[in-house]
Design a protein around this motif. Structure first.
Motif, PDB file in Angstrom:
ATOM      1  N   ASP A  98      69.902   5.476  34.751  1.00 55.49           N
ATOM      2  CA  ASP A  98      68.483   5.479  34.826  1.00 55.49           C
ATOM      3  C   ASP A  98      67.657   6.275  36.243  1.00 55.49           C
ATOM      4  O   ASP A  98      67.488   6.127  37.028  1.00 55.49           O
ATOM      5  CB  ASP A  98      67.658   3.250  35.297  1.00 55.49           C
ATOM      6  CG  ASP A  98      66.284   3.499  34.925  1.00 55.49           C
ATOM      7  OD1 ASP A  98      65.305   4.659  34.836  1.00 55.49           O
ATOM      8  OD2 ASP A  98      65.405   3.008  34.969  1.00 55.49           O
ATOM      9  N   ALA A  99      67.996   8.009  35.205  1.00 55.36           N
ATOM     10  CA  ALA A  99      66.932   8.863  36.354  1.00 55.36           C
ATOM     11  C   ALA A  99      65.288   8.400  36.586  1.00 55.36           C
ATOM     12  O   ALA A  99      65.625   9.433  37.568  1.00 55.36           O
ATOM     13  CB  ALA A  99      66.974  10.369  36.340  1.00 55.36           C
ATOM     14  N   GLN A 100      64.637   8.502  35.996  1.00 56.27           N
ATOM     15  CA  GLN A 100      63.276   7.715  35.967  1.00 56.27           C
ATOM     16  C   GLN A 100      63.187   6.603  37.375  1.00 56.27           C
ATOM     17  O   GLN A 100      62.510   6.604  37.933  1.00 56.27           O
ATOM     18  CB  GLN A 100      62.625   6.825  35.032  1.00 56.27           C
ATOM     19  CG  GLN A 100      62.924   7.908  33.368  1.00 56.27           C
ATOM     20  CD  GLN A 100      62.233   9.539  33.647  1.00 56.27           C
ATOM     21  OE1 GLN A 100      61.162   9.177  34.833  1.00 56.27           O
ATOM     22  NE2 GLN A 100      61.866   9.915  33.411  1.00 56.27           N
ATOM     23  N   ARG A 101      64.054   5.593  37.930  1.00 62.15           N
ATOM     24  CA  ARG A 101      64.249   4.407  38.436  1.00 62.15           C
ATOM     25  C   ARG A 101      65.054   5.017  39.743  1.00 62.15           C
ATOM     26  O   ARG A 101      64.846   4.463  40.534  1.00 62.15           O
ATOM     27  CB  ARG A 101      65.342   3.660  38.060  1.00 62.15           C
ATOM     28  CG  ARG A 101      64.741   2.354  39.033  1.00 62.15           C
ATOM     29  CD  ARG A 101      65.053   0.796  38.299  1.00 62.15           C
ATOM     30  NE  ARG A 101      65.283  -0.265  39.096  1.00 62.15           N
ATOM     31  CZ  ARG A 101      65.725  -1.324  38.923  1.00 62.15           C
ATOM     32  NH1 ARG A 101      66.172  -1.309  38.407  1.00 62.15           N
ATOM     33  NH2 ARG A 101      65.974  -2.407  40.053  1.00 62.15           N
ATOM     34  N   TYR A 102      66.102   5.877  39.639  1.00 61.87           N
ATOM     35  CA  TYR A 102      67.020   5.705  40.694  1.00 61.87           C
ATOM     36  C   TYR A 102      66.885   7.721  40.914  1.00 61.87           C
ATOM     37  O   TYR A 102      67.083   8.791  39.862  1.00 61.87           O
ATOM     38  CB  TYR A 102      68.265   5.666  40.420  1.00 61.87           C
ATOM     39  CG  TYR A 102      68.389   4.320  40.611  1.00 61.87           C
ATOM     40  CD1 TYR A 102      68.763   2.994  41.784  1.00 61.87           C
ATOM     41  CD2 TYR A 102      68.643   3.247  39.248  1.00 61.87           C
ATOM     42  CE1 TYR A 102      67.658   1.349  41.652  1.00 61.87           C
ATOM     43  CE2 TYR A 102      68.624   1.878  39.939  1.00 61.87           C
ATOM     44  CZ  TYR A 102      68.122   1.108  40.376  1.00 61.87           C
ATOM     45  OH  TYR A 102      68.325  -0.319  39.767  1.00 61.87           O
ATOM     46  N   ASN A 103      67.532   8.043  41.775  1.00 62.27           N
ATOM     47  CA  ASN A 103      67.927   9.442  42.402  1.00 62.27           C
ATOM     48  C   ASN A 103      69.343   9.871  43.101  1.00 62.27           C
ATOM     49  O   ASN A 103      69.464   9.497  42.744  1.00 62.27           O
ATOM     50  CB  ASN A 103      67.098   9.849  43.478  1.00 62.27           C
ATOM     51  CG  ASN A 103      67.478   8.791  44.800  1.00 62.27           C
ATOM     52  OD1 ASN A 103      68.265   8.876  44.606  1.00 62.27           O
ATOM     53  ND2 ASN A 103      66.017   8.996  45.721  1.00 62.27           N
ATOM     54  N   THR A 161      66.916  17.070  36.638  1.00 59.00           N
ATOM     55  CA  THR A 161      66.025  17.177  38.186  1.00 59.00           C
ATOM     56  C   THR A 161      65.443  15.859  39.488  1.00 59.00           C
ATOM     57  O   THR A 161      65.051  16.418  40.487  1.00 59.00           O
ATOM     58  CB  THR A 161      64.080  16.960  37.013  1.00 59.00           C
ATOM     59  OG1 THR A 161      64.319  16.003  36.785  1.00 59.00           O
ATOM     60  CG2 THR A 161      63.865  18.014  36.764  1.00 59.00           C
ATOM     61  N   CYS A 162      66.386  14.902  39.079  1.00 62.25           N
ATOM     62  CA  CYS A 162      66.838  13.487  40.855  1.00 62.25           C
ATOM     63  C   CYS A 162      67.863  14.661  41.439  1.00 62.25           C
ATOM     64  O   CYS A 162      67.461  13.638  42.179  1.00 62.25           O
ATOM     65  CB  CYS A 162      67.588  12.457  39.481  1.00 62.25           C
ATOM     66  SG  CYS A 162      68.778  12.490  38.892  1.00 62.25           S
ATOM     67  N   TRP A 163      68.351  15.302  40.548  1.00 65.83           N
ATOM     68  CA  TRP A 163      68.782  15.948  41.548  1.00 65.83           C
ATOM     69  C   TRP A 163      68.176  17.102  42.700  1.00 65.83           C
ATOM     70  O   TRP A 163      67.783  18.029  42.504  1.00 65.83           O
ATOM     71  CB  TRP A 163      70.311  16.996  41.468  1.00 65.83           C
ATOM     72  CG  TRP A 163      71.441  15.840  40.948  1.00 65.83           C
ATOM     73  CD1 TRP A 163      71.836  15.720  40.455  1.00 65.83           C
ATOM     74  CD2 TRP A 163      71.994  15.292  41.969  1.00 65.83           C
ATOM     75  NE1 TRP A 163      72.384  14.530  39.717  1.00 65.83           N
ATOM     76  CE2 TRP A 163      72.710  14.596  41.541  1.00 65.83           C
ATOM     77  CE3 TRP A 163      72.639  16.099  42.916  1.00 65.83           C
ATOM     78  CZ2 TRP A 163      74.366  14.083  41.266  1.00 65.83           C
ATOM     79  CZ3 TRP A 163      74.551  14.971  43.809  1.00 65.83           C
ATOM     80  CH2 TRP A 163      74.996  14.301  42.278  1.00 65.83           C
TER      81      TRP A 163
END
Length: 323
Positions: free
Chosen positions: A137-142, A183-185
């Protein structure tokens, strides 16, 4: 033999067959035999005792053999990697401290079947790790959480000698991943992970399979590969479809969802969670180790651990006279 004991036996292979396979790999690929192993462990423990920077460090066989095996029993290189590993753990506590499989965030990503071992390949003896990127879940976690998941999986499995000897195969299903997974990275996290973790964690990574990588992720893939050695790049295999993957991976290993004869991802993940419960204390006790990162007798630690000159480790070892 003790070294063949594993929570993840090979599909259709007896314990004796796995033991014989591991003996052959250890001898031919790692130069390992009883005499060299005992001498190397003795030398490494002596180096640890004489190294003023290492305040607390595990010295049991299983832990030290992680480093000796990945460096094919070159004691100076194993000592250098151990020092880098301890430095990395303290430089990036957000990735390495309190690797607790019962932590709520870890429970959530584990429940999502984002990354888990699916079994041992009888042809190679390797543990096979399967990742489903879209399940994260890339919206919740990075990316910090993603790296912590990677390290939880690696640290737990590295305590098993078959995994130290035969190594790891990684398979990542990238189908259905979104731009958020890229983009979470942050660039700092990506560079830090690639430069530090890959060079400091004692994993024999023998194969990487990437399935259905979307076009928008191609650029970041090229960036990641720029950090990889030629040897590592040669171990990367890309597949356009799951059908192509099935031609390369034993159907007995692949989960049911991927047309294989293995169990479902959920059933495999339930087994992995049981394994993690057994390893929880060992994982948390990794935080007891400590290295003095400001000892004036050794090279100063840079923020980028991947660029740390390991004169401290090699220099200390050179001062050690081995009988």
């Amino acid at each position: 033999m003790a070294r063949a004991q594993t929570f993840f036996p090979s599909v259709g292979q007896s314990g004796d067959e796995l033991s014989g396979q591991l003996e052959e790999i250890a001898a031919t690929e790692l130069r390992e035999d009883d005499k060299l192993r005992d001498q190397s462990l003795t030398a490494m423990r002596k180096w640890i005792r004489q190294n003023g920077r290492l305040r607390r460090c595990r010295t049991d066989d299983r832990f030290l053999l992680r480093f000796l095996r990945v460096k094919k029993f070159s004691v100076p290189k194993a000592c250098e990697m151990l020092e880098r590993y301890l430095t990395m753990r303290q430089t990036y506590p957000k990735w390495f401290a309190k690797l607790d499989p019962e932590d709520p965030d870890m429970v959530a990503v584990l429940d999502g079947c984002c990354m888990l071992p699916i079994g041992r390949d009888p042809a190679s003896g390797r543990i096979v790790i399967f990742g489903v990127v879209r399940n994260f879940d890339a919206q919740r976690y990075n990316s910090d959480t993603m790296i912590r998941l990677n390290m939880l999986v690696a640290e737990s499995l590295l305590d098993e000698e078959p995994n130290q000897i035969a190594g790891f195969t990684h398979i990542f299903d990238n189908g259905g991943m979104s731009m958020a997974h890229v983009t979470c990275w942050t660039l700092d996290n990506l560079a830090g992970y690639l430069r530090s973790v890959i060079n400091c964690v004692p994993v024999r990574l023998k194969e990487n399979h990437f399935v259905s990588v979307p076009t928008f992720a191609a650029q970041i893939s090229k960036y990641c590969l720029s950090f990889a050695s030629e040897k590592l790049r040669a171990r990367i295999h890309c597949h356009s479809t799951v059908e192509e993957l099935r031609a390369k991976v034993s159907p007995e290993l692949l989960p049911l969802e991927y047309g294989g004869k293995g169990q479902t991802l959920k059933a495999l993940n339930d087994q992995f969670r049981e394994f993690l419960r057994l390893k929880r204390t060992t994982l948390l006790e990794l935080d007891d180790m400590e290295i003095d990162m400001k000892d004036p007798r050794e090279a100063a630690v840079h923020e980028d651990v991947g660029e740390v000159v390991a004169d401290g480790a090699v220099g200390s070892f050179r001062k050690l006279s081995i009988d």
